[in-house]
Design an enzyme around this catalytic site. Structure first.
Site, PDB file in Angstrom:
ATOM      1  N   CYS B  49       0.836  -1.212   0.000  1.00 35.88           N
ATOM      2  CA  CYS B  49       0.000   0.000   0.000  1.00 35.88           C
ATOM      3  C   CYS B  49       0.870   1.260   0.000  1.00 35.88           C
ATOM      4  CB  CYS B  49      -0.956  -0.006   1.180  1.00 35.88           C
ATOM      5  SG  CYS B  49      -0.151  -0.285   2.742  1.00 35.88           S
ATOM      6  N   ARG B  51       4.134   1.368  -1.594  1.00 32.51           N
ATOM      7  CA  ARG B  51       5.115   1.414  -2.683  1.00 32.51           C
ATOM      8  C   ARG B  51       4.790   0.443  -3.815  1.00 32.51           C
ATOM      9  NH1 ARG B  51       9.953   1.767  -0.926  1.00 32.51           N
ATOM     10  NH2 ARG B  51       9.315   2.117   1.221  1.00 32.51           N
ATOM     11  N   SER B 110      10.445   2.662   5.238  1.00 36.32           N
ATOM     12  CA  SER B 110       9.001   2.558   5.474  1.00 36.32           C
ATOM     13  C   SER B 110       8.433   3.827   6.081  1.00 36.32           C
ATOM     14  CB  SER B 110       8.715   1.396   6.425  1.00 36.32           C
ATOM     15  OG  SER B 110       9.129   0.199   5.844  1.00 36.32           O
ATOM     16  N   GLN B 121       6.392  -8.684   3.018  1.00 35.43           N
ATOM     17  CA  GLN B 121       5.908  -8.280   1.693  1.00 35.43           C
ATOM     18  C   GLN B 121       6.993  -8.459   0.635  1.00 35.43           C
ATOM     19  OE1 GLN B 121       4.690  -4.458   3.136  1.00 35.43           O
ATOM     20  NE2 GLN B 121       2.516  -4.976   3.032  1.00 35.43           N
ATOM     21  N   GLY B 190     -19.454   1.221  26.079  1.00 32.66           N
ATOM     22  CA  GLY B 190     -19.686   2.092  24.926  1.00 32.66           C
ATOM     23  C   GLY B 190     -19.542   1.312  23.632  1.00 32.66           C
ATOM     24  N   ALA B 191     -19.832   2.003  22.552  1.00 31.53           N
ATOM     25  CA  ALA B 191     -19.775   1.330  21.244  1.00 31.53           C
ATOM     26  C   ALA B 191     -18.989   2.172  20.258  1.00 31.53           C
ATOM     27  CB  ALA B 191     -21.186   1.079  20.740  1.00 31.53           C
ATOM     28  N   GLY B 192     -18.022   2.934  20.786  1.00 37.40           N
ATOM     29  CA  GLY B 192     -17.247   3.831  19.920  1.00 37.40           C
ATOM     30  C   GLY B 192     -16.439   3.077  18.883  1.00 37.40           C
ATOM     31  N   LYS B 193     -16.358   3.655  17.681  1.00 36.64           N
ATOM     32  CA  LYS B 193     -15.622   2.997  16.596  1.00 36.64           C
ATOM     33  C   LYS B 193     -14.132   2.948  16.897  1.00 36.64           C
ATOM     34  CE  LYS B 193     -18.860   3.728  12.856  1.00 36.64           C
ATOM     35  NZ  LYS B 193     -19.222   4.538  11.701  1.00 36.64           N
ATOM     36  N   GLY B 195     -12.675   2.059  19.441  1.00 36.75           N
ATOM     37  CA  GLY B 195     -12.259   0.871  20.187  1.00 36.75           C
ATOM     38  C   GLY B 195     -12.311  -0.412  19.382  1.00 36.75           C
TER      39      GLY B 195
END
Lengths: 290, 423
Positions: B49, B51, B110, B121, B190-193, B195
């Site tokens: 992703c 190079r 990198s 890779q 909670g349902a935070g993205k 986490g």
């Protein structure tokens, strides 16, 4: 010592005698300095690894530790078991034997958990015990009671308990270092075991040591029937004190559920008392040759 | 050897172009086959992703294709205008290309220096070239060496020590406290993205159970379903905390949901070991005073980011030693390669001298037959051998010491002409 060794070799026959004679000549040259220096250099290499981590340094430290262990075992066999110039029941003998068991513990753990910096924590204790052994060495030290059944039982049980106390001490020191790192939120380290493992190590060591210590004390009481005992000698007071500290430690750990930090501090205190007991002269049979 | 590298990385190519030039899936094999067919040379493609790099090599003296031809290939293959990509691509040849690949494999080039993924890779790129049959003697040697350089850099320097993603650092902290997880309970608040990734990492620890609580019961049930957990009512938060060993808090609450006093009450009810709280909510869910490192270890986003930055800073200190290893390995590789290339010529030169010496010795023996003893002939033969070795020592040493820069007439070529050694 030399005459005893020669007599031992003479009893063997033929090629066995030649091999043994050669080995004895080699092992007789091993001194305290040999294994102490090996452990010290292994510790130094581990320190080097701390600043410049390279897998080869860990291997070198382990090889040096192994070499020290070999020299240590050879020294004790020649001087204690065959030569009897350094009785294992004497303060120096006990300290050297305890240091040996901890060195075995270091080598074993370093092989099984290679990422952990065991040398950093175990080898200073090993070196300190050897140093104390050298400092408290008395060439006239003889323990007649070591020859009797109760004497052997008493000495062996207390030594095994001492191993438990020492392992608990090492685990406690490592725990306090880990605790400090977590309190300060320092970067996670691979070279230090996690808190849960260190606590388990400490608890197992305590649970193992307490019954042995109790049995060792009881064997000591049985021994009293054969030889006189000075109840107010530093050694007796220290061993009894150690037992009391352990009883308190178990009470705090399993009944009061105190914080792990306090358990670790009590274990360190128990180790200090243990060292005091080990360097103190025997209260019975002092100065009597075997 | 002639090696050419043409490619671009996150330093030169914007993400839109990197996406267009990526060789994913079957495209890679097609491209490798086409490169071999079109240019008649060895080829390998490193496509990640960050190079896209094409390595072209020829083992003999025949020079590799021009860099522009490779750019043209890229342009045609991906249907991107030549002019759009030409300025954003770099090209390197021979030693510079080798050094570049070694640096890439060692993660010195990198985006996050020291990240461990790139070596895998590069290995994948090599294996794809092998599978496609496009890797020959040159690329085999270079890629294998690149992987060994990456390993050496990783083991001999601290460049890959520690983790640099917030979620990995969080799990590292959990591992500093807990040893085994089959008897542990994770509580997700909670349902935070934010986490989601941390929860993914925590699930990999295989805990005994996962509890999920949220102000909205529907959200709690949805998250619990996703992570194979058990939804717990918001009013049972304190009870859940009593049972929890690891807490992941990601609510969107504007105020802390857990004060020190409330938490002390929870601690008084607990009989379990240390609780690790990963508070990655902003604003924070847990009062920072809760942290004591003994009964409760509380890490918030700032703590985790601080470790992340600290790790990155520490890695910077290892760049120079890592670069020294790369430079040393490039020098060694080029030297070994040249020796390998010179080997057959040196063998031919020695054989030619042997042949000449034997011819002269045979003439001599025929002329003075019977006048000297067998021992004396052996001595003369030995003297011939010694003279031959002394004469050849200079030229062979000079070949081995020749500077690697490509010149129009190399010492090897001169020697081949001087001693009439045909290819």
């Amino acid at each position: 010592m030399t005459s005893a060794l020669e007599a031992y070799v003479r009893e063997a026959s033929g090629s066995v005698r030649d091999i043994m004679a050669g080995m004895l000549t080699f092992t007789e040259r091993i001194t305290v300095l040999c294994f102490a220096a090996s452990y010290a250099v292994a510790f130094g290499v581990e320190l080097w690894h701390l600043f410049q981590p390279r897998p080869i340094l860990r291997i070198i430290a382990l090889v040096l530790g192994g070499a020290g262990l070999f020299a240590h075992i050879s020294y004790l066999i020649v001087n204690s078991l065959i030569g009897s110039s350094l009785p294992l029941g004497s303060p120096t003998g006990s300290l050297f034997l305890l240091a040996l068991i901890l060195a075995v513990f270091y080598v074993g753990e370093a092989i099984h958990h290679a990422k952990v910096a065991w040398a950093m924590f175990v080898l200073p204790v090993v070196l300190a015990l050897i140093g104390l052994g050298v400092a408290s060495h008395d060439p006239q030290d003889r323990v007649a009671s070591w020859q009797s059944f109760w004497g052997i039982a008493h000495g062996t049980l207390l030594l095994l308990a001492a191993v438990g106390v020492s392992v608990g001490f090492i685990a406690s020191v490592m725990y306090l270092v880990q605790l400090h790192r977590l309190q300060e939120k320092l970067a996670p380290l691979e070279s230090l075991p996690n808190q849960e493992r260190l606590l388990e190590m400490n608890h197992r060591a305590i649970l193992w040591a307490f019954p042995l210590l109790t049995a060792g004390l009881l064997a000591g009481l049985a021994l009293q029937a054969n030889v006189g005992i000075d109840w107010f000698s530093i050694r007796i007071l220290s061993v009894v004190g150690l037992w009391v500290v352990f009883a308190v430690l178990l009470y705090l750990r399993y009944w009061v559920h105190v914080r792990s930090r306090q358990v670790a501090l009590w274990t360190i205190f128990a180790f200090v008392i243990l060292v005091l007991a080990l360097v103190s002269p025997h209260s019975f049979g002092q100065g009597v040759g075997p | 050897m002639n090696l050419l590298l043409v490619g671009g990385s996150f330093k030169t190519l914007p993400i839109e172009l990197r996406e267009k030039l990526a060789f994913d899936g079957p495209k890679l094999t097609t491209a490798l086959n086409e490169l071999s067919a079109r240019f008649g040379c060895e080829s390998a493609i490193v496509s990640t992703c960050n190079r896209v790099e094409i390595y072209i090599a020829r083992a003999g003296e025949e020079i590799a294709p021009n860099a522009d031809l490779i750019v043209e290939f890229l342009s045609q293959f991906h249907q991107v205008p030549f002019e759009q990509i030409r300025g954003s691509l770099y090209s390197k040849i021979n030693d510079a290309a080798i050094e570049h690949l070694f640096r890439v494999a060692a993660s010195l080039d990198s985006l996050i220096v020291g990240e461990g993924q790139i070596a895998g890779q590069v290995k994948q790129a090599y294996e794809s070239a092998q599978a496609a049959g496009s890797a020959g003697i040159v690329l085999h040697a270079i890629f294998q060496q690149a992987l060994s350089v990456a390993k050496r850099v990783r083991t001999e320097t601290g460049i890959s020590r520690g983790h640099v993603s917030v979620s990995s650092v969080a799990v590292d902290y959990v591992r500093q406290v807990h040893d085994h997880f089959d008897d542990k309970t994770i509580l997700v608040i909670g349902a935070g993205k934010m986490g989601a990734l941390t929860l993914k990492h925590l699930r990999e620890l295989q805990p005994e159970r996962i509890l999920v609580t949220n102000r909205s019961p529907e959200k709690a049930i949805a998250v619990a379903r996703e992570c194979a957990g058990i939804a717990v009512g918001w009013d049972k938060l304190d009870d859940a905390l009593v049972d929890a060993d690891i807490v992941l808090s990601t609510t969107g609450s504007p105020e802390p949901i857990m004060t020190k006093d409330r938490f002390d009450g929870i601690l008084a009810r607990r009989s379990r070991g240390t609780m690790v709280i990963l508070d990655i909510a902003v604003p924070r869910d847990f009062d920072p005073a809760i942290h004591d490192g003994d009964q409760a270890c509380l890490f918030n986003v700032d703590d985790l980011k601080r470790i992340q930055e600290q790790t990155l800073q520490e890695r910077q200190q290892h760049i120079k030693p890592a670069e020294a290893i790369v430079a040393q390995e490039v020098k060694r590789f080029v030297h070994d390669w040249r020796r390998r290339k010179n080997g057959p010529i040196i063998a031919r030169l020695t054989q030619e001298f042997d042949k000449q010496a034997k011819a002269v010795f045979s003439d001599l023996r025929a002329k003075f037959n019977g006048e000297l003893s067998e021992e004396q002939w052996k001595y003369i033969e030995g003297a011939f051998k010694l003279l031959q070795n002394r004469l050849l020592h200079g030229p062979i040493s000079a070949l081995a010491e020749e500077m690697p820069e490509p010149t129009k007439h190399t010492l090897l070529e001169a020697m081949m002409k001087m001693f009439r050694l045909e290819r």
